[in-house]
Structure formats: structure tokens, C-alpha cells
Write a protein that holds these residues in place. Structure first.
Motif, mmCIF file in Angstrom:
data_model
loop_
_atom_site.group_PDB
_atom_site.id
_atom_site.type_symbol
_atom_site.label_atom_id
_atom_site.label_comp_id
_atom_site.label_asym_id
_atom_site.label_seq_id
_atom_site.Cartn_x
_atom_site.Cartn_y
_atom_site.Cartn_z
ATOM 1 N N ILE A 2 15.380 10.767 2.935
ATOM 2 C CA ILE A 2 15.442 11.064 4.369
ATOM 3 C C ILE A 2 15.500 9.725 5.101
ATOM 4 O O ILE A 2 14.622 8.878 4.924
ATOM 5 N N VAL A 3 16.527 9.545 5.928
ATOM 6 C CA VAL A 3 16.676 8.282 6.670
ATOM 7 C C VAL A 3 16.252 8.490 8.124
ATOM 8 O O VAL A 3 16.766 9.376 8.811
ATOM 9 N N GLY A 4 15.313 7.653 8.567
ATOM 10 C CA GLY A 4 14.919 7.629 9.971
ATOM 11 C C GLY A 4 14.195 8.864 10.453
ATOM 12 O O GLY A 4 13.612 9.623 9.690
ATOM 13 N N ARG A 5 14.210 9.033 11.766
ATOM 14 C CA ARG A 5 13.644 10.184 12.451
ATOM 15 C C ARG A 5 12.182 10.449 12.108
ATOM 16 O O ARG A 5 11.750 11.575 11.983
ATOM 17 N N CYS A 6 11.436 9.368 11.909
ATOM 18 C CA CYS A 6 9.998 9.454 11.601
ATOM 19 C C CYS A 6 9.720 10.319 10.371
ATOM 20 O O CYS A 6 8.708 11.018 10.318
ATOM 21 N N GLY A 7 10.618 10.262 9.405
ATOM 22 C CA GLY A 7 10.460 11.056 8.184
ATOM 23 C C GLY A 7 9.137 10.809 7.491
ATOM 24 O O GLY A 7 8.508 11.747 6.985
#
Length: 197
Positions: A99-104
Motif C-alpha cells: 500500500i503506497v501512501g494515504r496513511c496506510g
């Protein structure tokens, strides 16, 4: 083998997305980045084309990098973050993935078998990457680095209230400026194999 999830957060221009793609290919697992936006639009009943039009109106080609989904009006921000969190958790519960980014890292903070990675690089290396890979001129590159990093930091501060610093809640931080994308991906894949295989 039991499934596992890798989250990758990154500074703008540090090649975090490229490293994530290389890792996904080497490990034979799924890679999610813009897919999260597409699924969010679908769940909210908004066509991706509408989101794209709004991004274009907000500032052109690089607007989506400068203003991550979820930085609009307050009520919409909260709804978007919650929908994105649910989508990230759905992806993570189904299969091994990145999962890349978005506060994963924050969205999956209570899940087991998650490895949270942060990719950074010195400013001059990031400027060089923006010029050579994204085709920006130096002034645009420096402005984008400043704007995107600030937007990401504000987004994280807003939604990850119990995380104080940029390196908190991340098990591995790697300087892609020192190692480059290929070697960074190889190093990280080695860590993933030692932890999960």
C-alpha cells in the motif's frame, strides 16, 4: 505462507512509488496506489473522471500530487479518509500487498504482519529525480517538493493524531538517494523475506 502487508510512505521525489512497484514485482504481490482513489470514487458514487476534472481545475497535471485526495471541504475530507481507510483494510485483509501512501501505516496500525517503510532522500537528489524522471524544471521541482511534502505532513498530522513525528510508526526508513531505486527495492525485499518468509 501467511499473507503480509507492506506500507510505503515517502517524501516527494524520493522514488517511493518506483521502489514499491519494483518490490511488488520482485515479491510477486499486488501494489496499490491510484487504485485506492479509483475504489474510493466508486464507493462514493463519484466517477474518477469527475475527480480528475476537479484535480485539473485545482492546478494542472501535478495537482493530484500537491493536494492528496481528502484535502477538500472538512465534511468531505472526513468521509474520504474513512472510505479510504476501509478500502486499504479490505485490500490488506485479502492478500499480501503493498500500500503506497494515504496513511496506510496508520490505517493498518492494529493489524499483524504489517511492515511500515518510509522512503526519503536528500533534497538535491529529489530535485534531480524530479528533473530527470518527471521532466520538471528546477524551480518547479523545488516548489513541488516543498508543497507536496507539506501537504503530506499536514494530512498525516490531521488524521494520525497520536503519531508525533515523521519517522514514528515506521519500522524501516531508507535513503533512496544513497542506494537508488533498484538497490533500495532489493534491500527492502531482503528485509521482507527475513521477516515474513
Amino acid at each position: 505462507m501467511d499473507k503480509y502487508v507492506i506500507t510505503i510512505s515517502r517524501q516527494f521525489g524520493a522514488l517511493g512509488r518506483t521502489i514499491a512497484q519494483k518490490m511488488a514485482a520482485e515479491l510477486g504481490i499486488e501494489f496499490y496506489d491510484r487504485d485506492i482513489v479509483e475504489h474510493t470514487a466508486k464507493r462514493m458514487g463519484l466517477p474518477v473522471s469527475e475527480i480528475s476534472k476537479e484535480e485539473e481545475r485545482a492546478g494542472g497535471f501535478f495537482a493530484e500530487r500537491r493536494y492528496p485526495l481528502g484535502m477538500g471541504p472538512v465534511s468531505m475530507q472526513e468521509e474520504l479518509f474513512q472510505v479510504q481507510t476501509n478500502i486499504i483494510r479490505d485490500f490488506a485483509s485479502k492478500e499480501s500487498c503493498i500500500i503506497v501512501g494515504r496513511c496506510g501505516d496508520y490505517c493498518l496500525r492494529d493489524m499483524e504482519r504489517v511492515l511500515d517503510i518510509y522512503v526519503y532522500a536528500p533534497i538535491e537528489k529529489r530535485v534531480e529525480n524530479c528533473i530527470s524522471i518527471l521532466g520538471m524544471d528546477e524551480k518547479t521541482a523545488r516548489g513541488m517538493i516543498q508543497d507536496v511534502d507539506k501537504a503530506r505532513e499536514n494530512y498525516r498530522r490531521k488524521y494520525c493524531k497520536d503519531i508525533a513525528g515523521i519517522f514514528d510508526n515506521r519500522e524501516i526508513c531508507i535513503d533512496s538517494g544513497k542506494f537508488g531505486a533498484d538497490t533500495s527495492a532489493d534491500i527492502l525485499c531482503g528485509v521482507v523475506r527475513s521477516v515474513f518468509y
